[in-house]
Design a protein around this motif. Structure first.
Motif, PDB file in Angstrom:
ATOM      1  N   LEU A   3      -4.179   5.253  13.386  1.00  7.63           N
ATOM      2  CA  LEU A   3      -3.813   3.874  13.708  1.00  7.63           C
ATOM      3  C   LEU A   3      -3.756   3.091  12.403  1.00  7.63           C
ATOM      4  O   LEU A   3      -4.740   3.049  11.658  1.00  7.63           O
ATOM      5  N   ILE A   4      -2.585   2.509  12.125  1.00  5.97           N
ATOM      6  CA  ILE A   4      -2.367   1.865  10.827  1.00  5.97           C
ATOM      7  C   ILE A   4      -2.101   0.373  11.045  1.00  5.97           C
ATOM      8  O   ILE A   4      -1.177   0.017  11.778  1.00  5.97           O
ATOM      9  N   TYR A   5      -2.893  -0.464  10.418  1.00 10.16           N
ATOM     10  CA  TYR A   5      -2.686  -1.912  10.510  1.00 10.16           C
ATOM     11  C   TYR A   5      -1.864  -2.370   9.311  1.00 10.16           C
ATOM     12  O   TYR A   5      -2.282  -2.202   8.171  1.00 10.16           O
ATOM     13  N   ALA A  27       9.486   4.111   5.397  1.00 12.86           N
ATOM     14  CA  ALA A  27       8.546   5.180   5.016  1.00 12.86           C
ATOM     15  C   ALA A  27       7.336   5.189   5.953  1.00 12.86           C
ATOM     16  O   ALA A  27       6.855   6.250   6.367  1.00 12.86           O
ATOM     17  N   TRP A  28       6.859   3.993   6.305  1.00 16.85           N
ATOM     18  CA  TRP A  28       5.712   3.917   7.221  1.00 16.85           C
ATOM     19  C   TRP A  28       6.086   4.425   8.607  1.00 16.85           C
ATOM     20  O   TRP A  28       5.301   5.129   9.257  1.00 16.85           O
ATOM     21  N   VAL A  29       7.264   4.055   9.073  1.00 18.74           N
ATOM     22  CA  VAL A  29       7.686   4.500  10.412  1.00 18.74           C
ATOM     23  C   VAL A  29       7.839   6.022  10.425  1.00 18.74           C
ATOM     24  O   VAL A  29       7.378   6.702  11.354  1.00 18.74           O
ATOM     25  N   GLU A  30       8.410   6.567   9.359  1.00 18.59           N
ATOM     26  CA  GLU A  30       8.560   8.033   9.295  1.00 18.59           C
ATOM     27  C   GLU A  30       7.194   8.712   9.259  1.00 18.59           C
ATOM     28  O   GLU A  30       6.976   9.741   9.894  1.00 18.59           O
ATOM     29  N   PHE A  31       6.280   8.120   8.500  1.00 22.37           N
ATOM     30  CA  PHE A  31       4.918   8.659   8.424  1.00 22.37           C
ATOM     31  C   PHE A  31       4.285   8.683   9.826  1.00 22.37           C
ATOM     32  O   PHE A  31       3.697   9.681  10.244  1.00 22.37           O
ATOM     33  N   ALA A  32       4.424   7.577  10.548  1.00 22.08           N
ATOM     34  CA  ALA A  32       3.820   7.484  11.884  1.00 22.08           C
ATOM     35  C   ALA A  32       4.462   8.486  12.834  1.00 22.08           C
ATOM     36  O   ALA A  32       3.771   9.148  13.624  1.00 22.08           O
ATOM     37  N   PRO A  69       0.811  -1.222   0.000  1.00 18.84           N
ATOM     38  CA  PRO A  69       0.000   0.000   0.000  1.00 18.84           C
ATOM     39  C   PRO A  69       0.844   1.272   0.000  1.00 18.84           C
ATOM     40  O   PRO A  69       1.924   1.315   0.583  1.00 18.84           O
ATOM     41  N   ALA A  70       0.307   2.298  -0.657  1.00 12.48           N
ATOM     42  CA  ALA A  70       0.951   3.615  -0.608  1.00 12.48           C
ATOM     43  C   ALA A  70       0.636   4.273   0.735  1.00 12.48           C
ATOM     44  O   ALA A  70      -0.349   3.919   1.390  1.00 12.48           O
ATOM     45  N   LEU A  71       1.451   5.224   1.150  1.00 17.61           N
ATOM     46  CA  LEU A  71       1.167   5.978   2.375  1.00 17.61           C
ATOM     47  C   LEU A  71      -0.166   6.699   2.198  1.00 17.61           C
ATOM     48  O   LEU A  71      -0.510   7.085   1.074  1.00 17.61           O
ATOM     49  N   PRO A  72      -0.919   6.906   3.283  1.00 16.41           N
ATOM     50  CA  PRO A  72      -2.258   7.479   3.138  1.00 16.41           C
ATOM     51  C   PRO A  72      -2.264   8.869   2.505  1.00 16.41           C
ATOM     52  O   PRO A  72      -3.250   9.254   1.904  1.00 16.41           O
ATOM     53  N   ASN A  73      -1.208   9.617   2.631  1.00 18.29           N
ATOM     54  CA  ASN A  73      -1.240  10.962   2.043  1.00 18.29           C
ATOM     55  C   ASN A  73      -0.733  10.998   0.602  1.00 18.29           C
ATOM     56  O   ASN A  73      -0.619  12.053   0.015  1.00 18.29           O
ATOM     57  N   MET A  74      -0.396   9.851   0.081  1.00 22.55           N
ATOM     58  CA  MET A  74       0.005   9.818  -1.331  1.00 22.55           C
ATOM     59  C   MET A  74      -0.471   8.531  -1.997  1.00 22.55           C
ATOM     60  O   MET A  74       0.330   7.682  -2.378  1.00 22.55           O
ATOM     61  N   ILE A 111       1.596   2.338  14.441  1.00 24.98           N
ATOM     62  CA  ILE A 111       1.516   1.210  13.500  1.00 24.98           C
ATOM     63  C   ILE A 111       1.289  -0.064  14.299  1.00 24.98           C
ATOM     64  O   ILE A 111       2.008  -0.330  15.275  1.00 24.98           O
ATOM     65  N   LEU A 112       0.297  -0.835  13.900  1.00 23.86           N
ATOM     66  CA  LEU A 112       0.096  -2.169  14.479  1.00 23.86           C
ATOM     67  C   LEU A 112       0.652  -3.141  13.453  1.00 23.86           C
ATOM     68  O   LEU A 112       0.104  -3.265  12.349  1.00 23.86           O
TER      69      LEU A 112
END
Ligand SMILES: Cc1ncc(COP(=O)(O)O)c(C=O)c1O
Length: 415
Positions: free
Chosen positions: A186-188, A207-212, A169-174, A219-220
């Protein structure tokens, strides 16, 4: 008058496995002489590793003796198991997790379903599509969504995993479409993924960790299939990523690692540095909240089962678990090769026990075709979410004999 939790009425009944069962029953009735091979269900078939059996026997004998008998244990798990986990699953991979950040439980399903209790009701959650349904349904029950319309719940941010983005999946803002979406709290994430078998690279997880971190989100990370990773470049834990200790909770399970689906032992890691915030913006360690939840509502995993789980971390246990997961990965390789030979695109099966086949047609139609013509049961992808349409999941959890027979029958049916 006793009132019900009306959020339960929003749950879209999951017809997936009952629909499969009905179609299989109808086929059996019509063809009583034909055998059916099930490559649909994600349950293991091989027995427990010998080290686990020996530990179970020894611990049972301890329970039979007054001097070594155990009553209630620590709710979070015995130190012998938490220390073995911290050492083998984390320190050995360069991730710093303390034994008291590990909460032993009777299943990753319960843990990833229960964890949402420690968060506010009005947070925004992000869930991949397709997805392991527990993440969605437990949030529906808790009142974090609106109604289900056309297979999706209002109020959830769906992170689409398709052939176009390699099922990551892409990051939610892109998003791939370029349309901006709301921020999420909260991201599963689940890697190796059920149902797609996709794995995330270090760069993707970073990228996910930076986003969080940037969004004060959590992140779960469901790593129930971590033991199937063979590519040395793929992280086994989210905590192999710098900064993840501040924003991620991880779930692990012995179910698919060591055949514990019927034995039940898992754990959740909540680092003391992961924070959540109250309405005034004050930070609170999630460790304290989960510790409170766990000790209030759970009374620990049976001592013999924890002993059996600890045996996985001995040298012999590591070898036996490797042999077990290698065996299922051998099945997965055969399935992948057979699908490729039939001209079907698929992913997964290299670092995961699931193969996600892009069938190029309606997923139930393909399911029916395999059942009717080959007597083989798979799982229609659309049952895991809208983006699963056009796909089926084939599971590598079966005997070699059954997998080989199923693949021969599929090849004959699709000729
Ligand atoms: C992604 C994922 N998480 C968790 C679980 C449940 O694991 P456990 O048997 O520990 O409850 C499963 C089981 O199929 C799964 O696929």
């Amino acid at each position: 008058m006793i009132r019900i939790n009306e959020n339960y009425t929003k749950l879209k009944a999951s017809y997936l496995f009952s629909d499969i069962a009905k179609r299989v029953a109808a086929y059996s009735q019509a063809h009583p002489d034909k055998s059916i091979i099930r490559l649909g269900i994600g349950d293991v078939t091989e027995p427990l590793p010998p080290v686990c059996i020996a530990a179970l026997h020894a611990a049972t004998d301890e329970m039979a003796n007054r001097a070594t008998f155990k009553g209630y244990g620590p709710e979070q798990g015995y130190a012998f198991l938490r220390e073995a986990i911290a050492q083998h699953d984390y320190a050995a991979r360069g991730a710093k997790i303390e034994p008291d950040e590990i909460f032993v439980s009777d299943g990753a399903k319960c843990d990833c379903g229960n964890i949402q209790e420690i968060f506010a009701t009005d947070i925004r959650i992000a869930i991949t599509d397709p997805v392991y349904p527990v993440y969605v349904d437990t949030n529906v029950m808790a009142g974090r969504t609106g109604a289900n319309r056309d297979g999706r719940y209002e109020g959830i941010t769906y992170l689409e995993c398709t052939a176009a983005n390699g099922y990551i999946p892409a990051l939610p803002n892109m998003p791939a479409s370029g349309e901006p979406v709301e921020s999420v709290d909260l991201i599963y994430l689940c890697f190796p993924n059920n149902p797609t078998g996709a794995v995330a690279t270090r760069a993707q997880l970073t990228a996910w960790v930076e986003f969080a971190r940037k969004n004060k989100a959590v992140i779960l990370f469901d790593a129930a299939y971590e033991a199937y990773i063979r590519d040395p470049q793929i992280p086994h834990s989210i905590y192999e990523i710098d900064g993840a200790r501040d924003v991620a909770i991880e779930f692990r399970s012995a179910s698919k690692t060591a055949g514990f689906t019927g034995t039940r032992c898992a754990y959740t890691v909540v680092p003391k540095s992961v924070m959540g915030y109250d309405a005034a913006g004050k930070a609170h360690p999630l460790h304290a909240l989960w510790n409170r939840r766990h000790t209030t509502k759970f009374n620990g995993v049976a001592y013999p089962i924890q002993k059996a789980a600890a045996a996985i971390y001995t040298d012999a246990g590591q070898q036996q678990v490797r042999a077990l997961t290698d065996f299922y990965l051998g099945n997965a390789k055969l399935i992948r090769e057979a699908m490729a030979g039939l001209g079907l695109k698929c992913i997964g099966g290299e670092n995961a026990p699931y193969i996600w086949v892009n069938t190029g047609r309606d997923s139930w139609q393909f399911f029916d075709l395999l059942l009717e013509k080959a007597g083989v049961v798979c799982t229609p992808g659309v049952g895991f979410g809208q983006c699963g349409e056009g796909h089926v999941r084939i599971s590598a959890f079966n005997s070699r004999e059954n997998v080989e027979a199923a693949l021969q029958r599929i090849a004959a049916a699709l000729k």
